[in-house]
Design a protein around this motif. Structure first.
Motif: not given
Length: 358
Positions: A235, A239-240, A303
């Motif tokens: 990730l 995005q996280a 993810r």
């Protein structure tokens, strides 16, 4: 004395150790589980005999010998200085491990030693490989990662000195999951996530369910060697943050230490200073050996680990996408003001200023 496994786990006050202890205690082939820690556990450790002592205490050596321990699981290496200070942390991690393994060398029935390590031993810098395999030379030169490199060295010495002992080193990526408190988990739960301006590091995560399962299998079926342990895939930090529904505030690199000190003072996150490079460059480890030689396929991708962690901890998005951008802009101005307060500009000594003071 029966032929069942007899296991000693250090760091039993931690959530990961408690979960492993419960799992082992429930196995019909395990005769004894002993948990050692200088603190009393707050987690359920039913079925585990507790010994309240520092891992370097002579008491631990006595337990290893008297109780015929055959499997030692060393989980008591701390990443954050917290209230113990940098010097005490190193004494605990390095000197404590050295004394523990010296006692292990004298334990007559000991046949397996499992060391919980970290992928932080590979370091984080601008020259990062796309993926680190276990045979890469570790080069951590400070802080927690250096402590673990030294601890791994003591484990290798033990393997050379005691014929018949199997040493397993498990290098975990950042752990996330219910019942375990980690600096990275706290970081991702912050109302606003500080990032390094111009950098979007690749992250690799490991769910605690996978961590417990790998430790459990290593206890019951010896697998010598070093293994990276992480979820598949990566990730990006951006995005996280989006998945967590947290606004980010990019901090110029020269101010990163300042912001880290401010966050640490808030007691929300105790981020080791030597780990800040990870938030610039990231780190990804190759888990091929875990799959092929150890024989384990992680149940959670990186993810899925993050999504499960957010769900398990009840961490919900604070804002929708539309407000996220606005909050990030406001956060930037707040950070600039805090940085100015931390390092105020020196007064300018001009004729006008002298006249004003007069």
């Amino acid at each position: 004395m029966s032929d069942g496994w007899r296991v000693l786990i250090t760091g039993i006050a931690g959530g990961l150790a408690a979960r492993l202890a419960r799992r082992l205690s429930a196995h019909e082939g395990v005769d004894l589980v002993v948990g050692v820690d200088s603190r009393l556990p707050s987690h359920d450790v039913a079925g585990t005999r507790l010994v309240r002592a520092d891992m370097a205490s002579p008491v631990v050596g006595e337990v290893l010998e008297r109780d015929g321990i055959d499997t030692l699981v060393h989980l008591d290496i701390t990443a954050t200085p917290g209230d113990i200070g940098q010097r005490s942390r190193k004494e605990h991690n390095v000197i404590g491990t050295m004394q523990l393994l010296a006692a292990a060398q004298r334990a007559p029935r000991l046949r397996t030693v499992i060391l919980k390590s970290t992928t932080a031993v590979y370091g984080s810098d601008a020259g990062n490989r796309s993926m680190f395999a276990e045979d890469v030379t570790t080069h951590a030169d400070s802080g927690y990662a250096k402590d673990v490199v030294e601890a791994e060295g003591y484990a290798r010495v033990l393997a050379r000195r005691r014929e018949g002992i199997v040493v397993t080193v498990l290098r975990f990526a950042n752990l996330l999951g219910s019942g375990i408190d980690t600096p990275f988990g706290r970081y991702l739960a912050l109302p606003v996530i500080p990032t390094v301006l111009g950098y979007d590091p690749r992250l690799q995560l490991c769910h605690t369910d996978d961590a417990v399962e790998v430790l459990y299998q290593a206890c019951l079926d010896t697998r010598a060697g070093i293994y990276n342990v992480a979820g598949s895939g990566v990730l990006y930090l951006s995005q996280a943050a989006r998945i967590a529904g947290r606004p980010t505030v990019p901090v110029p690199l020269p101010l990163v230490d300042v912001i880290a000190r401010l966050v640490r003072r808030s007691r929300m996150v105790d981020v080791p200073t030597d780990q800040l490079r990870y938030l610039s460059y990231g780190r990804v480890a190759d888990i091929s050996r875990l799959r092929t030689l150890f024989g384990y396929e992680p149940a959670y991708s990186s993810r899925a680990t993050l999504e499960a962690f957010l769900s398990e901890e009840g961490i919900t998005p604070l804002v929708d996408e539309a407000r996220l951008r606005a909050l990030e802009r406001r956060a930037v101005s707040v950070v600039r003001r805090l940085a100015t307060d931390e390092h105020p500009r020196p007064a300018v000594d001009t004729p006008e200023a002298r006249h004003g003071r007069a």
